[in-house]
Design a protein around this motif. Structure first.
Motif, PDB file in Angstrom:
ATOM      1  N   LEU A 128     -29.495 -15.914 -29.097  1.00  0.00           N
ATOM      2  CA  LEU A 128     -28.978 -14.103 -29.325  1.00  0.00           C
ATOM      3  C   LEU A 128     -28.776 -13.719 -27.962  1.00  0.00           C
ATOM      4  O   LEU A 128     -27.980 -12.521 -28.012  1.00  0.00           O
ATOM      5  CB  LEU A 128     -30.134 -13.429 -29.939  1.00  0.00           C
ATOM      6  N   MET A 129     -29.395 -14.161 -26.999  1.00  0.00           N
ATOM      7  CA  MET A 129     -29.079 -13.658 -25.565  1.00  0.00           C
ATOM      8  C   MET A 129     -28.134 -14.346 -24.518  1.00  0.00           C
ATOM      9  O   MET A 129     -28.277 -14.251 -23.357  1.00  0.00           O
ATOM     10  CB  MET A 129     -30.549 -13.341 -24.794  1.00  0.00           C
ATOM     11  N   ASN A 130     -27.675 -15.412 -25.107  1.00  0.00           N
ATOM     12  CA  ASN A 130     -26.712 -16.291 -24.584  1.00  0.00           C
ATOM     13  C   ASN A 130     -25.390 -16.214 -25.310  1.00  0.00           C
ATOM     14  O   ASN A 130     -25.011 -16.817 -26.126  1.00  0.00           O
ATOM     15  CB  ASN A 130     -27.291 -17.478 -24.702  1.00  0.00           C
ATOM     16  N   PRO A 131     -24.752 -15.218 -24.525  1.00  0.00           N
ATOM     17  CA  PRO A 131     -23.273 -15.006 -25.237  1.00  0.00           C
ATOM     18  C   PRO A 131     -22.464 -16.268 -25.305  1.00  0.00           C
ATOM     19  O   PRO A 131     -21.730 -16.562 -26.268  1.00  0.00           O
ATOM     20  CB  PRO A 131     -22.791 -13.970 -24.527  1.00  0.00           C
ATOM     21  N   SER A 132     -22.372 -17.224 -24.437  1.00  0.00           N
ATOM     22  CA  SER A 132     -21.467 -18.098 -24.121  1.00  0.00           C
ATOM     23  C   SER A 132     -22.031 -19.171 -25.521  1.00  0.00           C
ATOM     24  O   SER A 132     -20.723 -19.550 -26.022  1.00  0.00           O
ATOM     25  CB  SER A 132     -21.349 -18.852 -22.784  1.00  0.00           C
ATOM     26  N   ARG A 133     -22.916 -19.445 -25.609  1.00  0.00           N
ATOM     27  CA  ARG A 133     -23.498 -20.433 -26.885  1.00  0.00           C
ATOM     28  C   ARG A 133     -23.250 -19.521 -28.119  1.00  0.00           C
ATOM     29  O   ARG A 133     -22.638 -20.289 -28.860  1.00  0.00           O
ATOM     30  CB  ARG A 133     -25.164 -20.605 -26.491  1.00  0.00           C
ATOM     31  N   PHE A 134     -23.367 -18.185 -28.142  1.00  0.00           N
ATOM     32  CA  PHE A 134     -23.000 -17.571 -29.274  1.00  0.00           C
ATOM     33  C   PHE A 134     -21.445 -17.574 -29.924  1.00  0.00           C
ATOM     34  O   PHE A 134     -21.025 -17.841 -30.925  1.00  0.00           O
ATOM     35  CB  PHE A 134     -23.456 -15.834 -29.231  1.00  0.00           C
ATOM     36  N   ILE A 135     -21.045 -17.411 -28.756  1.00  0.00           N
ATOM     37  CA  ILE A 135     -19.378 -17.407 -28.950  1.00  0.00           C
ATOM     38  C   ILE A 135     -18.935 -18.918 -29.279  1.00  0.00           C
ATOM     39  O   ILE A 135     -17.860 -19.118 -30.103  1.00  0.00           O
ATOM     40  CB  ILE A 135     -18.555 -16.887 -27.734  1.00  0.00           C
ATOM     41  N   GLY A 136     -19.249 -19.691 -28.717  1.00  0.00           N
ATOM     42  CA  GLY A 136     -19.057 -21.203 -29.099  1.00  0.00           C
ATOM     43  C   GLY A 136     -19.339 -21.205 -30.570  1.00  0.00           C
ATOM     44  O   GLY A 136     -18.510 -22.144 -31.270  1.00  0.00           O
ATOM     45  N   HIS A 137     -20.654 -21.059 -30.908  1.00  0.00           N
ATOM     46  CA  HIS A 137     -20.758 -21.043 -32.340  1.00  0.00           C
ATOM     47  C   HIS A 137     -19.882 -20.436 -33.374  1.00  0.00           C
ATOM     48  O   HIS A 137     -19.401 -20.746 -34.195  1.00  0.00           O
ATOM     49  CB  HIS A 137     -22.299 -20.671 -32.551  1.00  0.00           C
ATOM     50  N   LEU A 138     -19.568 -19.172 -32.959  1.00  0.00           N
ATOM     51  CA  LEU A 138     -18.708 -18.413 -33.775  1.00  0.00           C
ATOM     52  C   LEU A 138     -17.257 -19.085 -33.606  1.00  0.00           C
ATOM     53  O   LEU A 138     -16.870 -19.195 -34.797  1.00  0.00           O
ATOM     54  CB  LEU A 138     -18.619 -16.984 -32.907  1.00  0.00           C
ATOM     55  N   GLU A 139     -16.685 -19.769 -32.680  1.00  0.00           N
ATOM     56  CA  GLU A 139     -15.392 -20.211 -32.563  1.00  0.00           C
ATOM     57  C   GLU A 139     -15.542 -21.598 -33.465  1.00  0.00           C
ATOM     58  O   GLU A 139     -14.591 -21.701 -34.231  1.00  0.00           O
ATOM     59  CB  GLU A 139     -15.001 -20.487 -31.188  1.00  0.00           C
ATOM     60  N   SER A 140     -16.672 -22.099 -33.526  1.00  0.00           N
ATOM     61  CA  SER A 140     -16.914 -23.379 -34.463  1.00  0.00           C
ATOM     62  C   SER A 140     -16.575 -22.754 -35.809  1.00  0.00           C
ATOM     63  O   SER A 140     -15.815 -23.582 -36.592  1.00  0.00           O
ATOM     64  CB  SER A 140     -17.891 -24.140 -34.109  1.00  0.00           C
ATOM     65  N   ALA A 141     -17.238 -21.690 -36.413  1.00  0.00           N
ATOM     66  CA  ALA A 141     -17.338 -21.268 -37.565  1.00  0.00           C
ATOM     67  C   ALA A 141     -15.851 -20.892 -37.901  1.00  0.00           C
ATOM     68  O   ALA A 141     -15.630 -21.430 -38.948  1.00  0.00           O
ATOM     69  CB  ALA A 141     -18.148 -20.209 -37.771  1.00  0.00           C
TER      70      ALA A 141
END
Length: 81
Positions: free
Chosen positions: A58-71
């Protein structure tokens, strides 16, 4: 389920606290009474909550965006325009 409820589930899951997720008023009351009667656990939660949050995705925007892009890619693959 409400947006607030889903948000709470997400936060508790990412913080490694799935046992604090409840699905009914009765479960909520049971969980809060159980937690309130365990001062050592409350102290551990208070002592570790900030670090749990810092370490979560939740505090790692790069990881979050990567998951969002994959979705998004998966949704597009399943339902192309």
């Amino acid at each position: 389920a409400t947006a607030v409820g889903r948000g709470g589930v997400s936060i508790n899951t990412h913080l490694g606290l799935p046992d604090l997720i409840t699905h009914s008023t009765e479960e909520y009351l049971h969980t809060t009474i159980h937690l309130a009667s365990d001062p050592p656990r409350l102290a551990r939660l208070r002592a570790t909550l900030r670090q749990r949050m810092r370490n979560s995705c939740l505090m790692n925007p790069s990881r979050f965006i990567g998951h969002l892009e994959s979705a998004y890619e998966q949704m597009y693959a399943e339902h192309p325009a």
